[in-house]
Design a protein around this motif. Structure first.
Motif, PDB file in Angstrom:
ATOM      1  N   ALA A   1     -16.008 -10.900   1.640  1.00 61.52           N
ATOM      2  CA  ALA A   1     -17.144  -9.993   1.427  1.00 61.52           C
ATOM      3  C   ALA A   1     -16.678  -8.546   1.374  1.00 61.52           C
ATOM      4  CB  ALA A   1     -18.177 -10.182   2.539  1.00 61.52           C
ATOM      5  N   ALA A   2     -15.702  -8.201   2.233  1.00 55.55           N
ATOM      6  CA  ALA A   2     -15.190  -6.836   2.263  1.00 55.55           C
ATOM      7  C   ALA A   2     -14.521  -6.475   0.942  1.00 55.55           C
ATOM      8  CB  ALA A   2     -14.216  -6.665   3.425  1.00 55.55           C
ATOM      9  N   ASN A   3     -13.680  -7.363   0.428  1.00 60.18           N
ATOM     10  CA  ASN A   3     -12.990  -7.074  -0.825  1.00 60.18           C
ATOM     11  C   ASN A   3     -13.957  -6.964  -1.997  1.00 60.18           C
ATOM     12  OD1 ASN A   3     -10.696  -7.838   0.906  1.00 60.18           O
ATOM     13  ND2 ASN A   3      -9.540  -7.825  -0.998  1.00 60.18           N
ATOM     14  N   LEU A   4     -14.907  -7.904  -2.049  1.00 60.52           N
ATOM     15  CA  LEU A   4     -15.888  -7.873  -3.130  1.00 60.52           C
ATOM     16  C   LEU A   4     -16.757  -6.619  -3.033  1.00 60.52           C
ATOM     17  CD1 LEU A   4     -17.343  -9.173  -5.514  1.00 60.52           C
ATOM     18  CD2 LEU A   4     -18.728 -10.474  -3.867  1.00 60.52           C
ATOM     19  N   GLY A   5     -17.228  -6.320  -1.829  1.00 60.81           N
ATOM     20  CA  GLY A   5     -18.091  -5.166  -1.640  1.00 60.81           C
ATOM     21  C   GLY A   5     -17.397  -3.855  -1.966  1.00 60.81           C
TER      22      GLY A   5
END
Length: 397
Positions: free
Chosen positions: A151-155
């Motif tokens: 989620a962190a990378n995508l966000g």
């Protein structure tokens, strides 16, 4: 529908609980806003707040240091009101701090607002780890942590695109809109987080218990040293391309995109293979070799030909695989060594030590590359390999 479910399972894994979904989605929202704001921070503060480059750099550095001490008080807050309420509180504080950047007009206001924002963000990370420790079994915790990383990378990638749009417009109004958007993502996350399970008593023990656990402290320090490799892509590669190589400068962005894509597709699946403390120790040793190999390959990518470009891109694949394995192993070691009834104190201590490593990592890699010339990358590879090997050894004590 079946294709969507299959892709979700492939990327996010098999853990599909209400609590896990809330944590992942709220993190995604937070980091989209953070990614957008991070993209415009320097330009906005230089133009709107009329800070000099020195004032901006020293102000942000001081804020990061002060925030370490402030965020270390997270265990007390969690013990007093519980992890869920604490997470709601620091999310609200983060939103308030986010919108307050519009009011920055000097170094003092920058330090005050940035300190609150950074401390709240770090405290929120501790709260999430405590909730994961409390709500999920030992077998599920690393998978949930991997989901948050995805989620962190995508966000951050999505947020960077929004920030790029504001930079293209290059107006104070566009920057203010991004800041407002960042605040709104925290508001949306706060609404989602209200759906988390209710609080129970969380870790009444003093933080001194974690500070007197020598094995845990050694693992934390070695783990922080191992994780300093995270400065390679955002700092070391751009610096090296600018100073010491004839390769195209945009390759730094290409390697970041490659890294983000691999993490999105493979992080959760990689984490599944690190299913025990012994597996985590062995993984750290292998990661050390992979990091040494990646650094050695980068040192060979001299010139401007297609061969050098190919070597650099392959080194990016090797590095990203090592990064995913190291992260998974570090999560497993942390969750296995932390006593469940002392989770807040231990997670806060681990987070503080890791944050110190993250803060000094960019300066360390730039110094080594600048001072060592052609030997810089091999030296970095040896440093990372040694730190990973020590982490595996210490974790078995």
């Amino acid at each position: 529908m079946r294709f969507t479910q299959a892709m979700r399972s492939y990327i996010l894994g098999d853990v599909n609980s209400h609590c896990a979904n809330i944590l992942a989605l709220s993190s995604l929202l937070n980091i989209i806003g953070t990614g957008a704001f991070t993209s415009i921070t320097v330009v906005f503060l230089l133009q709107s707040a009329q800070l000099s480059a020195h004032e901006l750099g020293s102000g942000l550095a001081l804020s990061g240091i002060v925030a370490l001490g402030a965020s270390s008080q997270a265990p007390r807050l969690i013990h007093r009101i519980g992890a869920r309420r604490s997470l709601l509180a620091v999310t609200a504080i983060s939103g308030a701090a986010a919108i307050s950047y519009i009011a920055v007009r000097g170094t003092v206001s920058l330090v005050l607002i940035a300190t609150v924002a950074i401390a709240a963000q770090r405290a929120g990370a501790v709260c999430r780890l405590v909730i994961i420790s409390r709500e999920f079994s030992n077998e599920q915790r690393v998978a949930i942590r991997a989901q948050l990383q995805v989620a962190a990378n995508l966000g951050f990638g999505l947020g960077a695109l929004i920030g790029a749009g504001a930079l293209t417009l290059a107006s104070i109004e566009a920057y203010n809109a991004v800041i407002t958007f960042n605040m709104l993502t925290y508001a949306a996350a706060w609404i989602l987080l209200r759906g988390l399970p209710g609080d129970t008593a969380d870790g009444a023990q003093s933080r001194r218990l974690a500070l007197h656990d020598r094995t845990f402290l050694l693992v934390s320090v070695c783990g922080a040293a191992s994780a300093m490799h995270n400065a390679i892509l955002p700092t070391a590669i751009p610096f090296w391309l600018a100073k010491h190589a004839g390769l195209p400068k945009p390759l730094a962005a290409v390697m970041l995109i490659l890294n983000t894509t691999m993490v999105l597709l493979l992080q959760v699946r990689v984490a599944r293979n690190v299913d025990s403390l012994s597996a985590a120790r062995m993984t750290h040793r292998r990661v050390g070799l992979l990091l040494a190999l990646a650094c050695g390959m980068i040192s060979l990518a001299e010139g401007s030909g297609s061969l050098a470009i190919g070597i650099l891109l392959i080194s990016g694949v090797v590095y990203t695989w090592a990064e995913m394995c190291q992260s998974s192993a570090a999560w497993r070691i942390a969750f296995d060594l932390i006593p469940p009834d002392s989770a807040p104190a231990y997670h806060a201590t681990y987070s503080t030590i890791t944050s110190l490593g993250t803060m000094i990592a960019p300066a360390v890699v730039v110094f080594v590359l600048e001072a060592s010339g052609s030997w810089g990358w091999p030296i970095l590879g040896l440093m990372f390999a040694s730190a990973c090997w020590l982490t595996g050894v210490v974790a078995g004590q």
